[in-house]
Design a protein around this motif. Sequence first.
Motif, PDB file in Angstrom:
ATOM      1  N   ALA A 122       0.831  -1.208   0.000  1.00  0.00           N
ATOM      2  CA  ALA A 122       0.000   0.000   0.000  1.00  0.00           C
ATOM      3  C   ALA A 122       0.864   1.257   0.000  1.00  0.00           C
ATOM      4  O   ALA A 122       0.564   2.232  -0.710  1.00  0.00           O
ATOM      5  N   VAL A 123       1.939   1.252   0.794  1.00  0.00           N
ATOM      6  CA  VAL A 123       2.846   2.405   0.819  1.00  0.00           C
ATOM      7  C   VAL A 123       3.518   2.578  -0.539  1.00  0.00           C
ATOM      8  O   VAL A 123       3.599   3.687  -1.082  1.00  0.00           O
ATOM      9  N   ILE A 124       3.996   1.475  -1.111  1.00  0.00           N
ATOM     10  CA  ILE A 124       4.671   1.534  -2.415  1.00  0.00           C
ATOM     11  C   ILE A 124       3.721   2.070  -3.482  1.00  0.00           C
ATOM     12  O   ILE A 124       4.088   2.946  -4.291  1.00  0.00           O
ATOM     13  N   MET A 125       2.502   1.576  -3.496  1.00  0.00           N
ATOM     14  CA  MET A 125       1.541   2.026  -4.487  1.00  0.00           C
ATOM     15  C   MET A 125       1.094   3.467  -4.235  1.00  0.00           C
ATOM     16  O   MET A 125       0.773   4.201  -5.166  1.00  0.00           O
ATOM     17  N   GLY A 126       1.091   3.872  -2.971  1.00  0.00           N
ATOM     18  CA  GLY A 126       0.798   5.269  -2.663  1.00  0.00           C
ATOM     19  C   GLY A 126       1.866   6.191  -3.236  1.00  0.00           C
ATOM     20  O   GLY A 126       1.559   7.228  -3.839  1.00  0.00           O
ATOM     21  N   VAL A 127       3.129   5.798  -3.064  1.00  0.00           N
ATOM     22  CA  VAL A 127       4.236   6.583  -3.612  1.00  0.00           C
ATOM     23  C   VAL A 127       4.153   6.608  -5.135  1.00  0.00           C
ATOM     24  O   VAL A 127       4.343   7.661  -5.763  1.00  0.00           O
ATOM     25  N   LEU A 128       3.852   5.465  -5.740  1.00  0.00           N
ATOM     26  CA  LEU A 128       3.743   5.393  -7.195  1.00  0.00           C
ATOM     27  C   LEU A 128       2.598   6.262  -7.704  1.00  0.00           C
ATOM     28  O   LEU A 128       2.735   6.957  -8.727  1.00  0.00           O
ATOM     29  N   THR A 129       1.473   6.239  -7.012  1.00  0.00           N
ATOM     30  CA  THR A 129       0.332   7.064  -7.411  1.00  0.00           C
ATOM     31  C   THR A 129       0.691   8.545  -7.356  1.00  0.00           C
ATOM     32  O   THR A 129       0.321   9.323  -8.239  1.00  0.00           O
ATOM     33  N   GLY A 130       1.426   8.927  -6.303  1.00  0.00           N
ATOM     34  CA  GLY A 130       1.791  10.328  -6.157  1.00  0.00           C
ATOM     35  C   GLY A 130       2.875  10.777  -7.116  1.00  0.00           C
ATOM     36  O   GLY A 130       2.812  11.874  -7.672  1.00  0.00           O
ATOM     37  N   CYS A 131       3.871   9.940  -7.349  1.00  0.00           N
ATOM     38  CA  CYS A 131       5.056  10.346  -8.122  1.00  0.00           C
ATOM     39  C   CYS A 131       4.992   9.970  -9.594  1.00  0.00           C
ATOM     40  O   CYS A 131       5.662  10.607 -10.424  1.00  0.00           O
ATOM     41  N   GLY A 132       4.216   8.934  -9.940  1.00  0.00           N
ATOM     42  CA  GLY A 132       4.249   8.399 -11.294  1.00  0.00           C
ATOM     43  C   GLY A 132       3.909   9.417 -12.367  1.00  0.00           C
ATOM     44  O   GLY A 132       4.614   9.549 -13.383  1.00  0.00           O
ATOM     45  N   GLY A 133       2.812  10.155 -12.172  1.00  0.00           N
ATOM     46  CA  GLY A 133       2.404  11.139 -13.168  1.00  0.00           C
ATOM     47  C   GLY A 133       3.412  12.265 -13.312  1.00  0.00           C
ATOM     48  O   GLY A 133       3.686  12.734 -14.424  1.00  0.00           O
ATOM     49  N   GLY A 134       3.982  12.697 -12.186  1.00  0.00           N
ATOM     50  CA  GLY A 134       4.978  13.768 -12.232  1.00  0.00           C
ATOM     51  C   GLY A 134       6.241  13.340 -12.958  1.00  0.00           C
ATOM     52  O   GLY A 134       6.885  14.142 -13.659  1.00  0.00           O
ATOM     53  N   ILE A 135       6.607  12.059 -12.811  1.00  0.00           N
ATOM     54  CA  ILE A 135       7.791  11.553 -13.515  1.00  0.00           C
ATOM     55  C   ILE A 135       7.559  11.602 -15.027  1.00  0.00           C
ATOM     56  O   ILE A 135       8.412  12.074 -15.787  1.00  0.00           O
ATOM     57  N   ILE A 136       6.384  11.125 -15.461  1.00  0.00           N
ATOM     58  CA  ILE A 136       6.066  11.144 -16.892  1.00  0.00           C
ATOM     59  C   ILE A 136       6.029  12.593 -17.397  1.00  0.00           C
ATOM     60  O   ILE A 136       6.553  12.907 -18.475  1.00  0.00           O
ATOM     61  N   ARG A 137       5.399  13.490 -16.623  1.00  0.00           N
ATOM     62  CA  ARG A 137       5.319  14.907 -16.995  1.00  0.00           C
ATOM     63  C   ARG A 137       6.701  15.506 -17.211  1.00  0.00           C
ATOM     64  O   ARG A 137       6.964  16.164 -18.223  1.00  0.00           O
ATOM     65  N   ASP A 138       7.600  15.275 -16.253  1.00  0.00           N
ATOM     66  CA  ASP A 138       8.925  15.884 -16.337  1.00  0.00           C
ATOM     67  C   ASP A 138       9.741  15.305 -17.489  1.00  0.00           C
ATOM     68  O   ASP A 138      10.502  16.019 -18.146  1.00  0.00           O
ATOM     69  N   ILE A 139       9.569  14.000 -17.749  1.00  0.00           N
ATOM     70  CA  ILE A 139      10.283  13.384 -18.874  1.00  0.00           C
ATOM     71  C   ILE A 139       9.811  13.987 -20.194  1.00  0.00           C
ATOM     72  O   ILE A 139      10.617  14.325 -21.073  1.00  0.00           O
ATOM     73  N   LEU A 140       8.488  14.142 -20.350  1.00  0.00           N
ATOM     74  CA  LEU A 140       7.954  14.739 -21.573  1.00  0.00           C
ATOM     75  C   LEU A 140       8.387  16.199 -21.724  1.00  0.00           C
ATOM     76  O   LEU A 140       8.538  16.697 -22.846  1.00  0.00           O
ATOM     77  N   ALA A 141       8.572  16.873 -20.585  1.00  0.00           N
ATOM     78  CA  ALA A 141       9.014  18.270 -20.616  1.00  0.00           C
ATOM     79  C   ALA A 141      10.536  18.392 -20.697  1.00  0.00           C
ATOM     80  O   ALA A 141      11.078  19.493 -20.631  1.00  0.00           O
ATOM     81  N   ARG A 142      11.216  17.241 -20.820  1.00  0.00           N
ATOM     82  CA  ARG A 142      12.675  17.190 -20.929  1.00  0.00           C
ATOM     83  C   ARG A 142      13.360  17.804 -19.706  1.00  0.00           C
ATOM     84  O   ARG A 142      14.315  18.551 -19.804  1.00  0.00           O
ATOM     85  N   GLU A 143      12.808  17.487 -18.531  1.00  0.00           N
ATOM     86  CA  GLU A 143      13.398  17.913 -17.273  1.00  0.00           C
ATOM     87  C   GLU A 143      13.726  16.675 -16.439  1.00  0.00           C
ATOM     88  O   GLU A 143      13.117  15.613 -16.606  1.00  0.00           O
TER      89      GLU A 143
END
Length: 206
Positions: A122-143
């Motif tokens: 549950a903790v791992i999936m909570g972290v993934l839920t919180g961070c996953g979208g931001g990781i994809i966003r930053d990669i697409l923004a080349r950051e």
Amino acid sequence: MDTSLLYLFDLFGTAIFAISGVLLAARLKMDPFGMVVLASVTAIGGGSIRDMMLGATPVFWIIDNNYLWVIFITCLATLLLVRQPKQLPWYILPVCDAIGLAVFVGIGVEKTLLLQDSMMIAVIMGVLTGCGGGIIRDILAREIPMVLRSEIYATACIAGGITHTLALYFGLPSQPAFLLGVVTTLTIRLAAIRWHLSLPTLSVKS
């Protein structure tokens, strides 16, 4: 937690993360399509990965299109209200991101516990839920994704997820446990933004 209240929190977090995606896209001078894409992956990317890993398919936004409508309406409202993103205070984007992060960690923990009993998962999936979208966003923004920098980001998620699950373990009702976890994540992340706190980095001499 009451599923209707969890649903409202989920839509709220979706809107907040969509705002952070639009603000970043606007600063990078993306076109409207690029803004919608960046807002969408930020808002539903982490939850989509979580659902696929847990076998909860089709993923939530395919079953319930309200998430997509929230993203589109948020994009339009943000574009109308924020005409000149470069003139916004520097902290607006990271603060919006921090709020969405805290809410989504709590939602990730709650949704995972509805499907299985392991608090560690549950903790791992909570972290993934919180961070996953931001990781994809930053990669697409080349950051460089914030989770990979020395900033206190994923650490705040882990602390909030652990607080949430421990509160449940010691008998606190679901709703207060959720709020306690959210407040923990948000407090740590906002403190890191305010005082520029970061984790120590490793340096290797060549």
